[in-house]
Design a protein around this motif. Sequence first.
Motif, mmCIF file in Angstrom:
data_model
loop_
_atom_site.group_PDB
_atom_site.id
_atom_site.type_symbol
_atom_site.label_atom_id
_atom_site.label_comp_id
_atom_site.label_asym_id
_atom_site.label_seq_id
_atom_site.Cartn_x
_atom_site.Cartn_y
_atom_site.Cartn_z
ATOM 1 N N ASP A 1 0.828 -1.206 0.000
ATOM 2 C CA ASP A 1 0.000 0.000 0.000
ATOM 3 C C ASP A 1 0.858 1.250 0.000
ATOM 4 O O ASP A 1 0.506 2.242 -0.650
ATOM 5 C CB ASP A 1 -0.917 -0.019 1.228
ATOM 6 C CG ASP A 1 -1.909 1.122 1.213
ATOM 7 O OD1 ASP A 1 -2.658 1.235 0.230
ATOM 8 O OD2 ASP A 1 -1.925 1.907 2.171
ATOM 9 N N HIS B 1 1.804 2.131 -3.484
ATOM 10 C CA HIS B 1 0.681 2.777 -4.179
ATOM 11 C C HIS B 1 0.497 4.218 -3.703
ATOM 12 O O HIS B 1 0.194 5.113 -4.506
ATOM 13 C CB HIS B 1 -0.600 1.983 -3.956
ATOM 14 C CG HIS B 1 -0.638 0.663 -4.660
ATOM 15 N ND1 HIS B 1 -0.447 0.541 -6.013
ATOM 16 C CD2 HIS B 1 -0.844 -0.600 -4.193
ATOM 17 C CE1 HIS B 1 -0.544 -0.741 -6.363
ATOM 18 N NE2 HIS B 1 -0.780 -1.449 -5.278
ATOM 19 N N LYS C 1 0.613 -5.960 -6.128
ATOM 20 C CA LYS C 1 -0.767 -6.222 -6.529
ATOM 21 C C LYS C 1 -1.667 -5.063 -6.136
ATOM 22 O O LYS C 1 -1.331 -4.244 -5.282
ATOM 23 C CB LYS C 1 -1.259 -7.502 -5.864
ATOM 24 C CG LYS C 1 -1.286 -7.436 -4.346
ATOM 25 C CD LYS C 1 -1.725 -8.765 -3.761
ATOM 26 C CE LYS C 1 -1.730 -8.721 -2.231
ATOM 27 N NZ LYS C 1 -2.147 -10.006 -1.641
ATOM 28 N N GLN C 2 -2.818 -5.013 -6.787
ATOM 29 C CA GLN C 2 -3.826 -4.028 -6.417
ATOM 30 C C GLN C 2 -4.451 -4.425 -5.083
ATOM 31 O O GLN C 2 -4.683 -5.609 -4.826
ATOM 32 C CB GLN C 2 -4.905 -3.931 -7.489
ATOM 33 C CG GLN C 2 -4.434 -3.279 -8.775
ATOM 34 C CD GLN C 2 -4.098 -1.802 -8.581
ATOM 35 O OE1 GLN C 2 -4.718 -1.122 -7.767
ATOM 36 N NE2 GLN C 2 -3.117 -1.324 -9.313
#
Length: 211
Positions: free
Chosen positions: A37, A40, A92-93
């Motif tokens: 996270d 991101h 990954k998302q």
Amino acid sequence: MTVLLESRAARVKWLAAPSSQAWLEQAVARADLVLIDHAHCERKAAGVALQLMFRYPSDESLGAQLSALAREELEHFEQVLALLQRRGIPLKQLPAPAYGSSLMAQVRKAEPQRMLDTFLVAGLIEARSHERMALLAAHSPDAELQALYGELLASEARHFGLYWVLCEQRFGREVTVERLRELAQFEAQALSGSLERPELVRMHSVGIQQA
């Protein structure tokens, strides 16, 4: 694992409430998810800086400052990405918490209030990131993560400091302080509550100390 939260060391003046013991324990227990996270978040922060450059193209000083900020955010993204790759963790998302969208919903639509609010929301997000990285740098049992988060603290502080300067230069201290106080309360509300499932822990998932 139980870790002791040192709220005094982690407190940031922008924030209406410090992060909770619960958030810290959740983040330490799911360090890989928080790291993904974090990558991101760095990429999104660069995108916000670039978006503001394009929104206000005639403001040359703003463009120069935000261009430098975007480059640094991308450098941080690359740094976190490299660590993920060394550990064999795919980028990954992840389902994002409602934190960012709930803050952006408080931004007023008309200019110049829109500019002020957007700068302050971006600064609040940077301030919360700084506060939580400070907690992880101090309490993570992983030495490599301690080093990463500790290394990023100074630049994260510069980032929310820049947004403050941008506001104060354009709107003055009194207006900036008053609106920041209002938005900081919304920011704290956005982080109120309990995490529904452990796998939902994020850099900006719920978890603040209640007054």
